[in-house]
Design a protein around this motif. Structure first.
Motif, PDB file in Angstrom:
ATOM      1  N   LYS A 155     -32.099 -37.213  57.664  1.00  0.00           N
ATOM      2  CA  LYS A 155     -32.970 -36.295  56.818  1.00  0.00           C
ATOM      3  C   LYS A 155     -33.374 -35.054  57.378  1.00  0.00           C
ATOM      4  O   LYS A 155     -33.136 -33.937  56.829  1.00  0.00           O
ATOM      5  CB  LYS A 155     -34.307 -36.932  56.597  1.00  0.00           C
ATOM      6  CG  LYS A 155     -34.862 -36.582  55.421  1.00  0.00           C
ATOM      7  CD  LYS A 155     -36.104 -37.727  54.637  1.00  0.00           C
ATOM      8  CE  LYS A 155     -36.801 -38.168  55.658  1.00  0.00           C
ATOM      9  NZ  LYS A 155     -38.082 -39.214  55.238  1.00  0.00           N
ATOM     10  N   ARG A 159     -31.976 -31.258  56.004  1.00  0.00           N
ATOM     11  CA  ARG A 159     -32.993 -30.206  55.745  1.00  0.00           C
ATOM     12  C   ARG A 159     -32.591 -28.859  56.515  1.00  0.00           C
ATOM     13  O   ARG A 159     -32.799 -27.905  55.810  1.00  0.00           O
ATOM     14  CB  ARG A 159     -34.448 -30.539  55.874  1.00  0.00           C
ATOM     15  CG  ARG A 159     -34.978 -31.647  54.872  1.00  0.00           C
ATOM     16  CD  ARG A 159     -36.179 -32.272  55.416  1.00  0.00           C
ATOM     17  NE  ARG A 159     -36.785 -33.101  54.204  1.00  0.00           N
ATOM     18  CZ  ARG A 159     -37.862 -33.983  54.201  1.00  0.00           C
ATOM     19  NH1 ARG A 159     -38.218 -34.071  55.300  1.00  0.00           N
ATOM     20  NH2 ARG A 159     -38.136 -34.674  53.415  1.00  0.00           N
ATOM     21  N   ASN A 163     -30.794 -26.622  53.852  1.00  0.00           N
ATOM     22  CA  ASN A 163     -32.322 -26.146  53.308  1.00  0.00           C
ATOM     23  C   ASN A 163     -32.831 -26.706  51.928  1.00  0.00           C
ATOM     24  O   ASN A 163     -33.197 -26.012  50.959  1.00  0.00           O
ATOM     25  CB  ASN A 163     -31.791 -24.695  53.052  1.00  0.00           C
ATOM     26  CG  ASN A 163     -31.773 -23.793  54.328  1.00  0.00           C
ATOM     27  OD1 ASN A 163     -32.401 -24.234  55.454  1.00  0.00           O
ATOM     28  ND2 ASN A 163     -30.860 -22.662  54.231  1.00  0.00           N
ATOM     29  N   GLU A 164     -32.648 -28.235  51.997  1.00  0.00           N
ATOM     30  CA  GLU A 164     -32.748 -28.764  50.583  1.00  0.00           C
ATOM     31  C   GLU A 164     -33.120 -30.355  51.213  1.00  0.00           C
ATOM     32  O   GLU A 164     -32.537 -30.655  51.777  1.00  0.00           O
ATOM     33  CB  GLU A 164     -31.939 -28.727  49.610  1.00  0.00           C
ATOM     34  CG  GLU A 164     -30.593 -29.098  49.940  1.00  0.00           C
ATOM     35  CD  GLU A 164     -29.716 -29.050  48.383  1.00  0.00           C
ATOM     36  OE1 GLU A 164     -30.127 -29.859  47.560  1.00  0.00           O
ATOM     37  OE2 GLU A 164     -28.660 -28.398  48.525  1.00  0.00           O
ATOM     38  N   ASP A 165     -33.824 -30.870  50.238  1.00  0.00           N
ATOM     39  CA  ASP A 165     -34.015 -32.374  50.642  1.00  0.00           C
ATOM     40  C   ASP A 165     -32.685 -33.056  50.314  1.00  0.00           C
ATOM     41  O   ASP A 165     -32.118 -32.744  49.322  1.00  0.00           O
ATOM     42  CB  ASP A 165     -35.341 -33.018  49.811  1.00  0.00           C
ATOM     43  CG  ASP A 165     -36.423 -32.359  50.342  1.00  0.00           C
ATOM     44  OD1 ASP A 165     -36.762 -32.089  51.350  1.00  0.00           O
ATOM     45  OD2 ASP A 165     -37.643 -32.164  49.376  1.00  0.00           O
TER      46      ASP A 165
END
Length: 198
Positions: A155, A159, A163-165
């Motif tokens: 995780k 990220r 640059n995102e979940d």
């Protein structure tokens, strides 16, 4: 004014602008053949609804379908993006697969261990059977802890890299792959153990 005769002017080359027809390079000037009639074109494209040899046509259709299935299966095994189902598509899912495949996972040995324990239960020794069952539960517990640590690290990496979940379902996707034997994973692993994910 009424009786005056107009002078007749004969058409000469000087009185008209002559258009020069220059051939454009690369553009054909004429087809060199007449345009085929519509009914002739339709007749050439027309095919019978029922083939003459139904058995041969059915056999050929089966062979073509089989070849298409094999081609799709090979593309899926290679990890081609167009051949993957929706749950396997995208750069994040590829990164998850590569990360799981690049490490040793405790869950991989669970299935072979289950087979060994199944054989051990045949041995008529009660303490031996209990020890095998305890070993299985210990491996399951260690495998779960290993998957929790794997997901926490994944995780953070997702990220930082994208640059995102992670998308919905990524955690179960990573855990299920970690518990599968390496040879049975689909799409097949694209990285070796110890190699950095792409």
């Amino acid at each position: 004014m009424f009786g005056r005769r107009k002078e007749s002017v004969e058409p000469t080359v000087e009185n008209f602008e002559v258009e020069e027809t220059t051939a454009v390079p690369g553009v054909p000037q004429k087809k060199g053949r007449p345009t085929p009639k519509r009914r002739d074109q339709e007749a050439a494209r027309r095919q019978p609804l029922v083939p003459a040899d139904r058995d041969a046509a059915k056999k050929q259709a089966k062979q073509e379908a089989r070849a298409q299935r094999l081609k799709s299966r090979e593309a899926f095994a290679r990890g081609d993006e167009n051949a993957l189902p929706k749950r396997d598509r995208g750069p994040i899912k590829r990164f998850i697969r590569d990360t799981v495949d690049s490490r040793w996972n405790i869950g991989e040995i669970l299935l072979p261990l289950m087979l060994i324990v199944l054989v051990m239960t045949v041995v008529p020794n009660r303490s031996f059977q209990m020890g095998a069952l305890v070993l299985v539960w210990v491996v399951i517990a260690v495998g779960v802890i290993d998957c929790v640590l794997l997901w926490r690290r994944l995780k953070k990496q997702i990220r930082a890299r994208f640059n995102e979940d992670p998308p919905k379902g990524s955690r179960s996707y990573a855990i299920m792959r970690a518990f599968q034997m390496r040879l049975s994973r689909m799409p097949k692993p694209q990285v070796k153990r110890g190699e950095a994910p792409r």
